[in-house]
Design a protein around this motif. Structure first.
Motif, PDB file in Angstrom:
ATOM      1  N   UNK A   1      32.297  50.478  34.122  1.00  0.00           N
ATOM      2  CA  UNK A   1      32.134  51.131  35.424  1.00  0.00           C
ATOM      3  C   UNK A   1      33.103  52.314  35.469  1.00  0.00           C
ATOM      4  N   UNK A   2      32.581  53.507  35.719  1.00  0.00           N
ATOM      5  CA  UNK A   2      33.387  54.726  35.678  1.00  0.00           C
ATOM      6  C   UNK A   2      33.341  55.408  37.045  1.00  0.00           C
ATOM      7  N   UNK A   3      34.521  55.649  37.630  1.00  0.00           N
ATOM      8  CA  UNK A   3      34.557  56.342  38.913  1.00  0.00           C
ATOM      9  C   UNK A   3      33.870  55.585  40.025  1.00  0.00           C
ATOM     10  N   UNK A   4      33.988  54.252  40.008  1.00  0.00           N
ATOM     11  CA  UNK A   4      33.318  53.395  40.985  1.00  0.00           C
ATOM     12  C   UNK A   4      34.356  52.725  41.875  1.00  0.00           C
ATOM     13  N   UNK A   5      34.128  52.724  43.182  1.00  0.00           N
ATOM     14  CA  UNK A   5      34.973  51.980  44.099  1.00  0.00           C
ATOM     15  C   UNK A   5      34.413  50.590  44.316  1.00  0.00           C
ATOM     16  N   UNK A   6      35.157  49.704  44.969  1.00  0.00           N
ATOM     17  CA  UNK A   6      34.637  48.352  45.222  1.00  0.00           C
ATOM     18  C   UNK A   6      33.378  48.339  46.076  1.00  0.00           C
TER      19      UNK A   6
ATOM     20  N   UNK B   1      28.632  43.441  48.163  1.00  0.00           N
ATOM     21  CA  UNK B   1      29.812  42.607  47.911  1.00  0.00           C
ATOM     22  C   UNK B   1      29.774  42.238  46.438  1.00  0.00           C
ATOM     23  N   UNK B   2      30.528  42.948  45.638  1.00  0.00           N
ATOM     24  CA  UNK B   2      30.442  42.746  44.193  1.00  0.00           C
ATOM     25  C   UNK B   2      30.981  41.388  43.754  1.00  0.00           C
ATOM     26  N   UNK B   3      31.677  40.676  44.656  1.00  0.00           N
ATOM     27  CA  UNK B   3      32.184  39.349  44.284  1.00  0.00           C
ATOM     28  C   UNK B   3      31.045  38.363  44.000  1.00  0.00           C
ATOM     29  N   UNK B   4      29.927  38.564  44.645  1.00  0.00           N
ATOM     30  CA  UNK B   4      28.801  37.641  44.469  1.00  0.00           C
ATOM     31  C   UNK B   4      28.350  37.622  43.017  1.00  0.00           C
ATOM     32  N   UNK B   5      28.453  36.465  42.395  1.00  0.00           N
ATOM     33  CA  UNK B   5      27.998  36.306  41.026  1.00  0.00           C
ATOM     34  C   UNK B   5      29.013  36.641  39.957  1.00  0.00           C
ATOM     35  N   UNK B   6      30.198  37.126  40.337  1.00  0.00           N
ATOM     36  CA  UNK B   6      31.192  37.468  39.322  1.00  0.00           C
ATOM     37  C   UNK B   6      31.645  36.241  38.530  1.00  0.00           C
TER      38      UNK B   6
ATOM     39  N   UNK C   1      36.843  54.957  47.075  1.00  0.00           N
ATOM     40  CA  UNK C   1      38.034  54.273  47.595  1.00  0.00           C
ATOM     41  C   UNK C   1      39.185  54.360  46.603  1.00  0.00           C
ATOM     42  N   UNK C   2      40.421  54.406  47.082  1.00  0.00           N
ATOM     43  CA  UNK C   2      41.585  54.495  46.183  1.00  0.00           C
ATOM     44  C   UNK C   2      41.634  53.338  45.196  1.00  0.00           C
ATOM     45  N   UNK C   3      42.279  53.585  44.067  1.00  0.00           N
ATOM     46  CA  UNK C   3      42.333  52.588  42.989  1.00  0.00           C
ATOM     47  C   UNK C   3      42.915  51.263  43.461  1.00  0.00           C
TER      48      UNK C   3
ATOM     49  N   UNK D   1      42.290  43.624  45.351  1.00  0.00           N
ATOM     50  CA  UNK D   1      41.762  42.434  46.013  1.00  0.00           C
ATOM     51  C   UNK D   1      40.628  41.781  45.242  1.00  0.00           C
ATOM     52  N   UNK D   2      40.094  42.474  44.235  1.00  0.00           N
ATOM     53  CA  UNK D   2      38.935  41.966  43.487  1.00  0.00           C
ATOM     54  C   UNK D   2      39.282  41.536  42.066  1.00  0.00           C
ATOM     55  N   UNK D   3      40.468  41.876  41.592  1.00  0.00           N
ATOM     56  CA  UNK D   3      40.788  41.656  40.186  1.00  0.00           C
ATOM     57  C   UNK D   3      40.662  40.196  39.778  1.00  0.00           C
ATOM     58  N   UNK D   4      41.137  39.314  40.611  1.00  0.00           N
ATOM     59  CA  UNK D   4      41.140  37.903  40.228  1.00  0.00           C
ATOM     60  C   UNK D   4      39.735  37.305  40.175  1.00  0.00           C
ATOM     61  N   UNK D   5      38.776  37.999  40.763  1.00  0.00           N
ATOM     62  CA  UNK D   5      37.395  37.494  40.745  1.00  0.00           C
ATOM     63  C   UNK D   5      36.679  37.800  39.429  1.00  0.00           C
ATOM     64  N   UNK D   6      37.210  38.719  38.648  1.00  0.00           N
ATOM     65  CA  UNK D   6      36.624  39.049  37.349  1.00  0.00           C
ATOM     66  C   UNK D   6      37.227  38.151  36.276  1.00  0.00           C
ATOM     67  N   UNK D   7      36.407  37.461  35.511  1.00  0.00           N
ATOM     68  CA  UNK D   7      36.953  36.655  34.417  1.00  0.00           C
ATOM     69  C   UNK D   7      37.671  37.497  33.373  1.00  0.00           C
ATOM     70  N   UNK D   8      37.224  38.743  33.144  1.00  0.00           N
ATOM     71  CA  UNK D   8      37.806  39.583  32.096  1.00  0.00           C
ATOM     72  C   UNK D   8      37.661  41.038  32.511  1.00  0.00           C
ATOM     73  N   UNK D   9      38.707  41.591  33.132  1.00  0.00           N
ATOM     74  CA  UNK D   9      38.661  42.962  33.646  1.00  0.00           C
ATOM     75  C   UNK D   9      39.787  43.785  33.044  1.00  0.00           C
TER      76      UNK D   9
END
Length: 288
Positions: free
Chosen positions: A124-129, A219-224, A243-245, A250-258
């Motif tokens: 994902x490049x230049x994408x906000x939450x 809501x990108x958390x769905x299915x992560x 949105x700022x980096x 708030x979403x990092x922990x929802x990704x298994x490998x980010x």
């Protein structure tokens, strides 16, 4: 499908409902599917990257010529995601990395959730939450509080021309807006992106629906929790469109490998603005 030579792009189109989805295949190596415009995006990736990856640039319905009238049902997010799978089958791709820039990052991520057996990596490049009111308010505040007056003046002058652009070419409203937003989009605020948009088809209703509604409410958390493949998030320090980096914290922990990488001399398009560093970062990520 038209193959010109081993050194030139392979191009073609696929009929999908009322749209003709174009594609452009270049390079050799690791297969990488780039979602968006098959005209715009090839201009933003380096020649060097094509020596290590086989880039499959594909249109979505926002960038595809329409051969018939279409309805709201024809441009839903589900249909756009189905088109990616339709194009995958048409191109004979088995397992590949998928990349989405800007709002197309959501397309790449959601496709990987639906078809994990096909995807090895997500970029994902230049994408906000999201493009929610809260996230975009934070983007506006960052612009107001952190940006030099000179950059703001460049934007003000450019936006003063937008009305005339739209009046002259109303069918290219979305394209005209992005060109005039250059001071918010590029590390060099006076950079002219108009040549990148030459001959690019835009369907305003598609962008109004996706950017104005779908990506606002997503809501990108769905299915992560079902996402097994690694995800790379590439952000530009001078990107004031999203949105700022820090909103990603708030979403990092929802990704298994980010993996998150910040490009200090880039705005919204680090693959073009810092192509050397971007290529090295991407290739190292794909080699995992």
């Amino acid at each position: 499908m038209t193959a010109t030579s081993s050194f030139l792009p392979e191009t073609g189109s696929l009929r999908a409902g009322p749209f003709d989805l174009g594609y452009c295949i270049e390079g050799s190596g690791t297969p990488l599917l780039v979602v968006g415009s098959a005209v715009y995006y090839p201009r933003t990736f380096s020649r060097r990257l094509r020596q290590r990856t086989k880039l499959h640039f594909i249109d979505h319905r926002g960038f595809a010529p329409a051969h018939a009238a279409y309805t709201r049902d024809d441009i839903s997010f589900d249909v756009v995601l189905d088109d990616v799978e339709r194009m995958r089958r048409h191109l004979g791709l088995d397992r590949f990395a998928i990349l989405g820039h800007s709002g197309h990052g959501y397309v790449a991520l959601e496709y990987a959730k639906r078809h994990p057996q096909n995807v090895s990596h997500v970029i994902m490049v230049g994408t906000g939450p999201s493009h929610s009111v809260d996230h975009m308010t934070l983007a506006d505040r960052r612009w107001e509080e952190m940006v030099a007056p000179e950059r703001k003046a460049i934007l003000e002058r450019a936006m003063a021309e937008l009305g005339a652009d739209i009046a002259a070419r109303p069918e290219e409203r979305f394209k005209s807006l992005l060109i005039r937003l250059g001071a918010k989009s590029w590390h060099l605020p006076a950079f002219d992106p108009a040549p990148l948009w030459r001959d690019v088809t835009v369907n305003n209703p598609v962008f109004d629906h996706l950017w104005g509604e779908v990506f606002r409410d997503i809501d990108i958390r769905n299915g992560l929790d079902r996402l097994a493949m690694p995800v790379l998030l590439a952000l530009g320090q001078c990107d004031y469109l999203v949105a700022p980096a820090e909103t990603w914290d708030a979403y990092r922990r929802d990704f298994p490998d980010l993996t998150v990488r910040m490009f200090e001399k880039s705005g919204h398009t680090p693959q073009l603005e810092e192509s050397d560093l971007f290529d090295k970062t991407l290739l190292a990520f794909l080699a995992r």
